[in-house]
Design an enzyme around this catalytic site. Structure first.
Site, PDB file in Angstrom:
ATOM      1  N   ASP A  49      76.147  21.667  84.357  1.00  0.00           N
ATOM      2  CA  ASP A  49      74.758  22.122  84.584  1.00  0.00           C
ATOM      3  C   ASP A  49      73.777  21.004  84.211  1.00  0.00           C
ATOM      4  OD1 ASP A  49      75.408  22.288  81.832  1.00  0.00           O
ATOM      5  OD2 ASP A  49      74.054  23.974  81.480  1.00  0.00           O
ATOM      6  N   HIS A  80      77.630  16.657  72.705  1.00  0.00           N
ATOM      7  CA  HIS A  80      78.276  17.901  73.143  1.00  0.00           C
ATOM      8  C   HIS A  80      79.233  17.629  74.312  1.00  0.00           C
ATOM      9  CE1 HIS A  80      75.934  20.351  70.474  1.00  0.00           C
ATOM     10  NE2 HIS A  80      74.784  20.005  71.026  1.00  0.00           N
TER      11      HIS A  80
END
Ligand code: BDR
Ligand code: CA
Length: 319
Positions: A11, A241
């Protein structure tokens, strides 16, 4: 020859861009395609961003657009204070010329699994709706996939969107629960480890100097992300992340893991919590019964992950 055939479900998103570039450049990774989902931005923006990154890198990686909304819960507002309204720290780049595939993300995943049975690692770094949809499309999919590695969840540490929930899982907890219940080997690279890995601001200055193709874009986008992190976490850098999920694929020896059947809370105050039964204790509640063991990373060699990222962003792929 590349040892890891991956599909990156994403995303984009600033740290997604870091992961996408790393996957393109790493000599041990063959990037079969990008599949997009809503998450940091709308799915239309995520697809546009994925195509922009492909173009910027001069790559031919195909992009398939995926789900626009969560399975059941209503779509929440996008976190523009973390990634910018455009997902790249409000750089407002010109739209890409190339277009996405006619196939959906779920169809792309199923097709690729059928063409490469037992070989593909799905690396999911956004909400998990595309994987849930692919499972619905082909219930035999788990037997055709080598491994699923997700950036998402948290087992024993704190959440980042609630005291117990991580953003990708909370964005679509019902999809995440289906993905955890499937009989494929799944590894969570969640906040237990990603909050131990910091990418300092100076790293992006070095990347900008050494990578003429995408380094200054990465530095400018990272500035927005780092400014967010330094305002809420008091660090002069950002957490690693999404790139950490790729580091796990190539260098699992950098991580310590635990395993056990895992459920995702889909409602109430604990919504989005990833709950692993990791001690083999027969609890009175039987939510975990009949679920396969999944793994979660709990310890990490943080310097090893930072080095993995920097090396990929400055290697000969970019010259
Ligand atoms: C995850 O949420 C998104 O903001 C990041 O791109 C990452 O995938 C971290 O919780
Ligand atoms: Ca992401």
């Amino acid at each position: 020859m590349a040892q890891h055939k991956i599909i990156l479900d994403t995303d984009p998103g600033i740290d997604d861009a870091m992961a996408i570039f790393t996957a393109m450049a790493h000599p041990d990774i063959e990037l079969l395609g990008l599949t997009t989902t809503f998450g940091n931005v709308s799915v239309d923006q995520a697809t546009q961003n994925a195509l922009t990154l492909v173009e910027m890198a001069g790559s031919e990686t195909p992009v398939a657009q995926g789900v626009a909304t969560p399975m059941i819960k209503p779509l929440a507002e996008f976190p523009d204070f973390v990634h910018g309204v455009d997902g790249f720290g409000n750089l407002n780049l010109a739209p890409p010329k190339r277009t996405s595939l006619p196939q959906s993300a779920a169809e792309f995943i199923v097709d690729q699994a059928n063409q490469n049975p037992g070989e593909i690692v799905i690396v999911a770094i956004g909400p998990l709706g595309n994987l849930a949809q692919a499972l619905q499309l082909d219930p035999e999919l788990p037997s055709k996939i080598k491994q699923v590695v997700i950036m998402g969840g948290v087992i024993a540490s704190d959440g980042n969107v609630s005291p117990v929930a991580e953003a990708n899982i909370l964005s679509d907890p019902h999809a995440a629960d289906k993905v955890m219940a499937a009989a494929w080997p799944l590894v969570m690279v969640g906040l237990d480890v990603t909050h131990q890995i910091m990418l300092p601001r100076s790293l992006f200055d070095r990347i900008a100097k050494e990578n003429a193709k995408v380094g200054s874009f990465m530095q400018s986008a990272a500035k927005f992300y780092i400014d967010f992190y330094s305002s809420v976490r008091n660090i002069d850098g950002c957490y690693s992340h999404d790139v950490s999920a790729l580091a796990y694929v190539v260098h699992p020896e950098l991580f310590e893991t635990v395993s056990g059947p895992t459920c995702v809370a889909t409602e109430g105050v604990a919504m989005g919590q990833t709950i692993m039964s990791r001690y083999g204790i027969p609890y009175m509640l039987d939510y975990w019964k009949d679920r396969p063991d999944q793994s979660a990373c709990m310890g990490v060699d943080d310097a090893g992950v930072v080095d993995f990222f920097e090396t990929a962003m400055t290697n000969s792929y970019w010259s």
